[in-house]
Write a protein that holds these residues in place. Sequence first.
Motif, PDB file in Angstrom:
ATOM      1  N   GLU A 247      20.671  70.794  22.749  1.00 35.49           N
ATOM      2  CA  GLU A 247      19.649  71.829  22.642  1.00 35.49           C
ATOM      3  C   GLU A 247      18.920  72.087  23.958  1.00 35.49           C
ATOM      4  N   GLN A 248      18.625  71.020  24.691  1.00 38.33           N
ATOM      5  CA  GLN A 248      17.831  71.162  25.911  1.00 38.33           C
ATOM      6  C   GLN A 248      18.490  70.394  27.055  1.00 38.33           C
ATOM      7  N   PRO A 249      19.657  70.879  27.541  1.00 36.31           N
ATOM      8  CA  PRO A 249      20.397  70.123  28.566  1.00 36.31           C
ATOM      9  C   PRO A 249      19.574  69.849  29.830  1.00 36.31           C
ATOM     10  N   THR A 250      18.682  70.776  30.172  1.00 31.56           N
ATOM     11  CA  THR A 250      17.909  70.577  31.404  1.00 31.56           C
ATOM     12  C   THR A 250      16.988  69.370  31.288  1.00 31.56           C
ATOM     13  N   LYS A 251      16.447  69.171  30.051  1.00 30.42           N
ATOM     14  CA  LYS A 251      15.572  68.023  29.853  1.00 30.42           C
ATOM     15  C   LYS A 251      16.350  66.726  30.082  1.00 30.42           C
ATOM     16  N   VAL A 252      17.587  66.675  29.544  1.00 29.71           N
ATOM     17  CA  VAL A 252      18.401  65.475  29.724  1.00 29.71           C
ATOM     18  C   VAL A 252      18.720  65.271  31.197  1.00 29.71           C
ATOM     19  N   ALA A 253      19.009  66.360  31.909  1.00 25.00           N
ATOM     20  CA  ALA A 253      19.283  66.242  33.342  1.00 25.00           C
ATOM     21  C   ALA A 253      18.096  65.625  34.069  1.00 25.00           C
ATOM     22  N   ALA A 254      16.871  66.042  33.661  1.00 29.55           N
ATOM     23  CA  ALA A 254      15.670  65.486  34.297  1.00 29.55           C
ATOM     24  C   ALA A 254      15.493  64.017  33.917  1.00 29.55           C
ATOM     25  N   MET A 255      15.765  63.695  32.640  1.00 31.88           N
ATOM     26  CA  MET A 255      15.649  62.306  32.196  1.00 31.88           C
ATOM     27  C   MET A 255      16.593  61.407  32.985  1.00 31.88           C
ATOM     28  N   GLU A 256      17.791  61.918  33.240  1.00 36.13           N
ATOM     29  CA  GLU A 256      18.810  61.115  33.916  1.00 36.13           C
ATOM     30  C   GLU A 256      18.715  61.198  35.434  1.00 36.13           C
ATOM     31  N   GLY A 257      17.958  62.169  35.929  1.00 36.67           N
ATOM     32  CA  GLY A 257      17.859  62.341  37.378  1.00 36.67           C
ATOM     33  C   GLY A 257      19.116  62.916  37.997  1.00 36.67           C
ATOM     34  N   HIS A 258      19.842  63.739  37.218  1.00 36.74           N
ATOM     35  CA  HIS A 258      21.066  64.368  37.729  1.00 36.74           C
ATOM     36  C   HIS A 258      20.751  65.759  38.264  1.00 36.74           C
ATOM     37  N   ARG A 264      32.110  61.934  35.442  1.00 36.18           N
ATOM     38  CA  ARG A 264      31.918  60.547  35.884  1.00 36.18           C
ATOM     39  C   ARG A 264      30.510  60.372  36.452  1.00 36.18           C
ATOM     40  N   ALA A 265      29.519  60.920  35.734  1.00 37.21           N
ATOM     41  CA  ALA A 265      28.143  60.875  36.223  1.00 37.21           C
ATOM     42  C   ALA A 265      27.620  59.441  36.144  1.00 37.21           C
ATOM     43  N   PRO A 266      26.907  58.984  37.196  1.00 39.10           N
ATOM     44  CA  PRO A 266      26.389  57.625  37.187  1.00 39.10           C
ATOM     45  C   PRO A 266      25.148  57.499  36.298  1.00 39.10           C
ATOM     46  N   LEU A 267      24.929  56.313  35.726  1.00 37.12           N
ATOM     47  CA  LEU A 267      23.664  56.030  35.069  1.00 37.12           C
ATOM     48  C   LEU A 267      22.720  55.518  36.143  1.00 37.12           C
ATOM     49  N   ILE A 268      21.694  56.334  36.437  1.00 35.58           N
ATOM     50  CA  ILE A 268      20.805  55.985  37.542  1.00 35.58           C
ATOM     51  C   ILE A 268      19.746  55.012  37.038  1.00 35.58           C
ATOM     52  N   LEU A 269      19.688  53.841  37.667  1.00 39.74           N
ATOM     53  CA  LEU A 269      18.710  52.840  37.257  1.00 39.74           C
ATOM     54  C   LEU A 269      17.400  53.022  37.998  1.00 39.74           C
ATOM     55  N   PHE A 270      17.502  53.353  39.282  1.00 37.13           N
ATOM     56  CA  PHE A 270      16.313  53.533  40.093  1.00 37.13           C
ATOM     57  C   PHE A 270      16.537  54.691  41.044  1.00 37.13           C
ATOM     58  N   ALA A 271      15.481  55.500  41.231  1.00 38.42           N
ATOM     59  CA  ALA A 271      15.543  56.586  42.199  1.00 38.42           C
ATOM     60  C   ALA A 271      14.157  57.179  42.347  1.00 38.42           C
ATOM     61  N   LYS A 295      28.535  61.598  26.784  1.00 38.59           N
ATOM     62  CA  LYS A 295      29.706  62.323  26.283  1.00 38.59           C
ATOM     63  C   LYS A 295      30.706  61.391  25.601  1.00 38.59           C
ATOM     64  N   HIS A 296      30.372  60.076  25.646  1.00 34.13           N
ATOM     65  CA  HIS A 296      31.282  59.072  25.084  1.00 34.13           C
ATOM     66  C   HIS A 296      32.683  59.206  25.719  1.00 34.13           C
ATOM     67  N   ASP A 297      32.701  59.525  27.017  1.00 35.05           N
ATOM     68  CA  ASP A 297      33.953  59.738  27.753  1.00 35.05           C
ATOM     69  C   ASP A 297      33.605  59.675  29.253  1.00 35.05           C
ATOM     70  N   ALA A 298      34.280  58.777  29.962  1.00 40.28           N
ATOM     71  CA  ALA A 298      33.940  58.569  31.376  1.00 40.28           C
ATOM     72  C   ALA A 298      34.150  59.823  32.209  1.00 40.28           C
ATOM     73  N   ASP A 299      35.047  60.698  31.782  1.00 38.96           N
ATOM     74  CA  ASP A 299      35.293  61.924  32.539  1.00 38.96           C
ATOM     75  C   ASP A 299      34.470  63.111  32.027  1.00 38.96           C
ATOM     76  N   GLY A 300      33.594  62.851  31.065  1.00 37.83           N
ATOM     77  CA  GLY A 300      32.783  63.929  30.490  1.00 37.83           C
ATOM     78  C   GLY A 300      31.866  64.553  31.538  1.00 37.83           C
ATOM     79  N   VAL A 301      31.679  65.858  31.435  1.00 36.90           N
ATOM     80  CA  VAL A 301      30.815  66.565  32.374  1.00 36.90           C
ATOM     81  C   VAL A 301      29.397  66.615  31.799  1.00 36.90           C
ATOM     82  N   VAL A 302      28.424  66.096  32.550  1.00 36.26           N
ATOM     83  CA  VAL A 302      27.032  66.168  32.092  1.00 36.26           C
ATOM     84  C   VAL A 302      26.288  67.205  32.906  1.00 36.26           C
ATOM     85  N   PRO A 303      25.292  67.833  32.290  1.00 40.67           N
ATOM     86  CA  PRO A 303      24.592  68.934  32.970  1.00 40.67           C
ATOM     87  C   PRO A 303      23.730  68.429  34.122  1.00 40.67           C
ATOM     88  N   GLY A 304      23.437  69.329  35.053  1.00 40.08           N
ATOM     89  CA  GLY A 304      22.562  69.001  36.166  1.00 40.08           C
ATOM     90  C   GLY A 304      21.383  69.947  36.218  1.00 40.08           C
TER      91      GLY A 304
END
Lengths: 470, 333
Positions: A247-258, A264-271, A295-304
């Motif tokens: 529903e709100q991909p931009t919010k997730v991008a901000a949460m993840e810092g992408h 193959r987006a990294p899980l950012i621990l610190f930034a 995405k439950h898939d290492a090659d899944g594309v996540v929003p930025g």
Amino acid sequence: MELDPLLLSRIQFAFVVSFHAIFPVFTIGLAAYIAVLEGLLFRTRNPLWEQLSKFWTKVFAVVFGMGVVSGIVMAFQFGTNWSNFSYATANFMGPILSYEVVTAFFLEATFLGVLLFGRDKVPRGVHLFAAIMVAVGTFISSFWILSANSWMQTPAGVELRDGIFHMTSWTEAIFSSSFPYRFSHMALASFLTGGFVVAGVSAWYLLRNREIEANRKALSMCMWLILIAAPLQLVVGDLHGLNTLEEQPTKVAAMEGHWESQSRAPLILFAIPDSANETNHFEVGIPALASVILKHDADGVVPGLTDVSAEERPPVGPTFWSFRIMVAIGLVMIGFALWGAWLRFRGRLYSSSAFKKGLVWMIPAPFVAVLAGWFVTEIGRAPWLVYQQMTLEEGLTPALTGGMALFTLIGFILVYSVVFLAGLYYLVRIVRKGMEEVTVTEHPEHHRAKRPFSAADVPLEDDLNPSTAR
Amino acid sequence: MELIDLTLIWLVIIGFGVIMYILMDGFDLGVGILFPVAPSEECRNSMMNSVAPVWDGNETWLILGGAGLLAAFPLVYSVFLPALYIGVFLMLAGLIFRGIAFEFRFKANRSRYLWNWAFFGGSTVASFAQGAVVGTYIQGFETEGFVYVGGPLDWLTPFTVITGLGLVAGYALLGATWTIMKTEGQTQEWAYRITPWLLGAVIAVFLIISIWTPLVDPFVAERWFGQFHVLWVLPGGALLLAWILYRAVQKREEILPFVATMGIFICAYLGLLVSKWPYIVPPDHTYWDAASDPGSQLFLLIGVLFITPIVLAYTAWTYWVFRGKVRSDAGYH
């Protein structure tokens, strides 16, 4: 310096609603716990359950009272600072918020009084019923509030005509797409809050060898609850996140810092996110893990974040960091759940003093986690007030000046500081006083006030009157 | 949907809620206003005990009114609150301080005088702000379309200061006559003595407003000096009730003074509504302009029709349980 009424109003709303939220999130969990205690008492007639229930009902009364006092302000905030939003959304928000008030009103008018003051005056079954109804009532109250908020996140069932939202479907609007996740997430958060506070206070008593039998029972119950609820919260939180991703991909991008949309987006621990340069500094991440989680898939594309223009992005730093604080506390909670289970398995649940001390320190943690979670979802919705329909700026009161907003912001901080300090001071006194029966001589004909606070009989100061001194 | 005018139904519900709030929170705010001039700490104890069981129930009408306005008359909500921004804050801060003072005074010993002052200050500020709301309503609101465009202090004019002080005096009168009804001895005797003075203050403000408003507002002048002579029954009734109140105090009646004061308030309230009818956001917007969609009004109406009898029954029951005189030592150990 130019005072920005929009920024000040956002800070004010965040302050007022955060301050208010900590009370209901605790009372919802505590009410359910009291109902369980009353149920056990009803079945077993074991006086230990009564001792626990009486004590926690006293705490419940004070916290509920503080929640009501701080809630009065909420009923007016929408109109004072967000009048355009109120006017445009009134067809939906008006009835929904009113139903919350009506529920709380109904609860206070009926079952709360029986729970707080009726113990020896009504049949045992009626008292149990009242306890259950209070617990159910607090959930119905949160149902309406979360429905209103979910609608602002994922609006549905309405049609925007000439700047006003008109209803097309009440069912779609009340049960909007993010509602089931938000409601489950908050319900578990309330249970965890109640669980950790009760566990922490019980551990505090046990460290001091006070009311050992009752507090051991309470601690044991809470650790079972936490063992189930803490890991479950991780699953529900993940589901909630997946809904937000949709529903709100931009919010997730901000949460993840992408910043960039990527596979193959990294899980950012610190930034340290840098909005001006659209990049992160000092980034530490685990490769591909964010794609796996989202995405439950290492090659899944996540929003930025750069998928949308800069004006449509939320403040990245606060969203990113609030999310990390919430998740970190959630993981610590799971750690405590496992630690407790392991100690129980080894038969040392009550004897490990490190565990008990840790639990005492955990008392504030669920509140911080809940507030951090709300910061994520609310800041992350920016710049929208009603997602993709009305911006924060459009919802603001047009006549509001920066000076007015600053005046009331400082005012509310001062008023709430007094309320909070007085209330917290009094709660600590109740806890210190402990669970032993206070020998209050009843004045049957004296018409004592029957309000939530009067369910707590601990004096505010050390009493000068020796008859009630410990 | 067309057959029933839901807006009219909601007008009655909210109108009823507002007068319930004014009468019920009015007397307990009044008790707070009179707190510092009460002759002794024992009197203060009696007065506070007389309102303690009921005050928070009284205040829930205010929250219900706020939420109900948003649901049924969103324009009122979204114009009144920005226009009265600072006043609303003062009212809320006053009510919060007063609520906290209520709870902690009962549990305090050494710090009791602090809670006394918080109780007085909170009550007085909240009452004044509510009176200023009334004054602002009479003055009218500067709107463009459906948006308030006036200044932050439009609500604070010589006129609204007078209505603010008027409501402080009016609530004090309600508080004094409530005290007559609920206490005895020294406290009651003191309440009997101050009631005529408070009544005098209320009548003075009443007269100032009644002369001032038609002079500055041709709409109100037309309403009162036009063809609706029957309206004069309201101010006439108020003055008659004032006389009854005065006589009742002289004869040391116990219940009649409070009943008469409530009657004065009802007359003034209805008089205010007819002065401005059918404008709820004067000078431009009527009740029907301010209404929400019929579907929304109906959706909430179902819940309200269910809850109102329960709340009324509960309220009546509380007052019944706590009927009769209070003593100063009740609630203390």
